[in-house]
Design a protein around this motif. Structure first.
Motif, PDB file in Angstrom:
ATOM      1  N   ALA A 155       0.852  -1.188   0.000  1.00 54.62           N
ATOM      2  CA  ALA A 155       0.000   0.000   0.000  1.00 54.62           C
ATOM      3  C   ALA A 155       0.884   1.232   0.000  1.00 54.62           C
ATOM      4  O   ALA A 155       1.752   1.376   0.875  1.00 54.62           O
ATOM      5  CB  ALA A 155      -0.925   0.005   1.221  1.00 54.62           C
ATOM      6  N   ASN A 156       0.700   2.089  -1.000  1.00 55.32           N
ATOM      7  CA  ASN A 156       1.505   3.300  -1.128  1.00 55.32           C
ATOM      8  C   ASN A 156       3.006   3.002  -1.144  1.00 55.32           C
ATOM      9  O   ASN A 156       3.812   3.732  -0.545  1.00 55.32           O
ATOM     10  CB  ASN A 156       1.181   4.286   0.006  1.00 55.32           C
ATOM     11  N   GLY A 157       3.350   1.887  -1.813  1.00 54.99           N
ATOM     12  CA  GLY A 157       4.748   1.534  -1.967  1.00 54.99           C
ATOM     13  C   GLY A 157       5.390   0.856  -0.788  1.00 54.99           C
ATOM     14  O   GLY A 157       6.593   0.579  -0.802  1.00 54.99           O
ATOM     15  N   ALA A 158       4.614   0.544   0.257  1.00 54.22           N
ATOM     16  CA  ALA A 158       5.164  -0.079   1.463  1.00 54.22           C
ATOM     17  C   ALA A 158       4.415  -1.370   1.775  1.00 54.22           C
ATOM     18  O   ALA A 158       3.233  -1.522   1.436  1.00 54.22           O
ATOM     19  CB  ALA A 158       5.067   0.876   2.648  1.00 54.22           C
ATOM     20  N   ALA A 160       2.234  -3.847   3.734  1.00 60.71           N
ATOM     21  CA  ALA A 160       1.121  -3.579   4.638  1.00 60.71           C
ATOM     22  C   ALA A 160       0.329  -4.861   4.872  1.00 60.71           C
ATOM     23  O   ALA A 160       0.355  -5.782   4.056  1.00 60.71           O
ATOM     24  CB  ALA A 160       0.207  -2.500   4.055  1.00 60.71           C
ATOM     25  N   GLU A 162      -3.541  -5.905   5.512  1.00 62.04           N
ATOM     26  CA  GLU A 162      -4.929  -5.458   5.503  1.00 62.04           C
ATOM     27  C   GLU A 162      -5.839  -6.584   5.965  1.00 62.04           C
ATOM     28  O   GLU A 162      -5.392  -7.720   6.153  1.00 62.04           O
ATOM     29  CB  GLU A 162      -5.327  -5.004   4.092  1.00 62.04           C
TER      30      GLU A 162
END
Length: 248
Positions: A155-158, A160, A162
Motif C-alpha cells: 500500500a503506497n509503496g510499502a 502492509a 490489511e
C-alpha cells in the motif's frame, strides 16, 4: 498419489460460497519443475509469452469492438457475483475485466509465466490466478471472510497487512488471505517470484461458462506451460458444488 495431487486433494470450497453461487467451479492446476527463466524471462521464453499475449490483445479488441466489457457474458456474471457479497464491481474489478480494460493499450508484460496465464485468461474469458505453490502454508481454501484474516500486500509503496471485509469471498491458507474478493487482488506472500519453480493456477468459472470451456482453458494453459518445460509435472482438480472432477 503425487505430492501435487495430494496438495490439490486438500483444497476446498466452503458451502457458503456455493450458497452464493451454486454453479461456481474452480479448476486447480498444480505444476512442478518450471524453469526459473519462466519467472524471469529471456530468449525463446519471452518470445513464446509475447506471441500468446499479442493474440490475446487482438481477440480482446475484436470482442470490445462489438460489446462494452461489462456486457461480455462471463464478465457480467462476475460483476453480479461481486455485488452479491457486497463489493462494488465498478471500483474493484474481477481480474478478467481488469485485463480486458487494458487490452486496447496493451496487456501488461510482467514475466513469461504471468504473461502466459494472463493471455489465456483473456483468450478464454475466465479469471485466472497464478501463485507460488511453495509459499503456501497448508491447503488452499475458498470461503467467506470473518474480517480478521491477515492479507499481506503493498500500500503506497510499502508492505502492509490489511483485513478483508466480513462476508467477502477470499482464497486463503493457514497463513492468511492469498487472494481477496474471489479473484480481485492476490497477496504478496504467495505471488510468483524469480525463484518460483512450483506453481498453482486457479481458474474461476460461473454460468454461462460451460465445463467444456473451462476444461479447454485449462488444457491450453497446460500446453503453454509444457512449451516452457516439456517434462513439467502437472496435477488437475475441479472443485464444484458436487465436487465433480473434469477430465484434464
Amino acid at each position: 498419489m503425487t505430492d501435487l495431487e495430494a496438495f490439490l486433494a486438500s483444497a476446498s470450497v466452503d458451502q457458503a460460497v456455493f450458497a452464493l453461487r451454486p454453479e461456481y467451479r474452480a479448476l486447480l492446476i498444480g505444476v512442478s519443475g518450471l524453469p526459473r527463466s519462466a519467472s524471469t524471462g529471456g530468449g525463446p521464453i519471452d518470445a513464446a509469452a509475447d506471441e500468446v499475449l499479442l493474440r490475446a490483445e487482438t481477440v480482446a479488441r475484436e470482442l470490445l469492438a462489438e460489446n462494452p466489457v461489462e456486457q461480455l457474458p462471463h464478465v457480467a456474471a462476475w460483476r453480479d457475483a461481486y455485488r452479491q457479497f457486497g463489493a462494488k464491481p465498478q471500483r474493484t474489478r474481477n481480474s478478467l475485466e481488469a485485463l480486458l480494460r487494458r487490452a486496447e493499450s496493451g496487456l501488461p508484460r510482467v514475466n513469461p509465466l504471468t504473461d502466459i496465464y494472463n493471455a489465456i485468461s483473456v483468450l478464454h474469458q475466465v479469471p485466472i490466478g497464478g501463485e507460488d505453490l511453495s509459499a503456501y502454508v497448508g491447503p488452499p481454501r475458498l470461503g467467506r471472510a470473518t474480517g480478521s484474516e491477515p492479507f499481506d500486500t503493498m500500500a503506497n509503496g510499502a508492505v502492509a497487512v490489511e483485513r478483508p471485509e466480513p462476508g467477502e469471498v477470499i482464497w486463503c491458507d493457514d497463513g492468511g488471505v492469498t487472494c481477496r474478493r474471489w479473484n480481485w487482488r492476490q497477496g504478496r506472500r504467495t505471488q510468483l517470484a524469480p525463484a518460483t519453480t512450483n506453481a498453482l493456477f486457479i481458474l474461476d468459472a460461473l454460468s454461462p461458462m460451460t465445463d467444456e470451456a473451462l476444461t479447454a482453458a485449462g488444457d491450453e494453459l497446460i500446453d503453454r506451460l509444457r512449451g516452457l518445460e516439456p517434462e513439467l509435472s502437472v496435477a488437475v482438480r475441479v472443485l464444484g458444488a458436487g465436487n465433480v472432477r473434469l477430465p484434464s
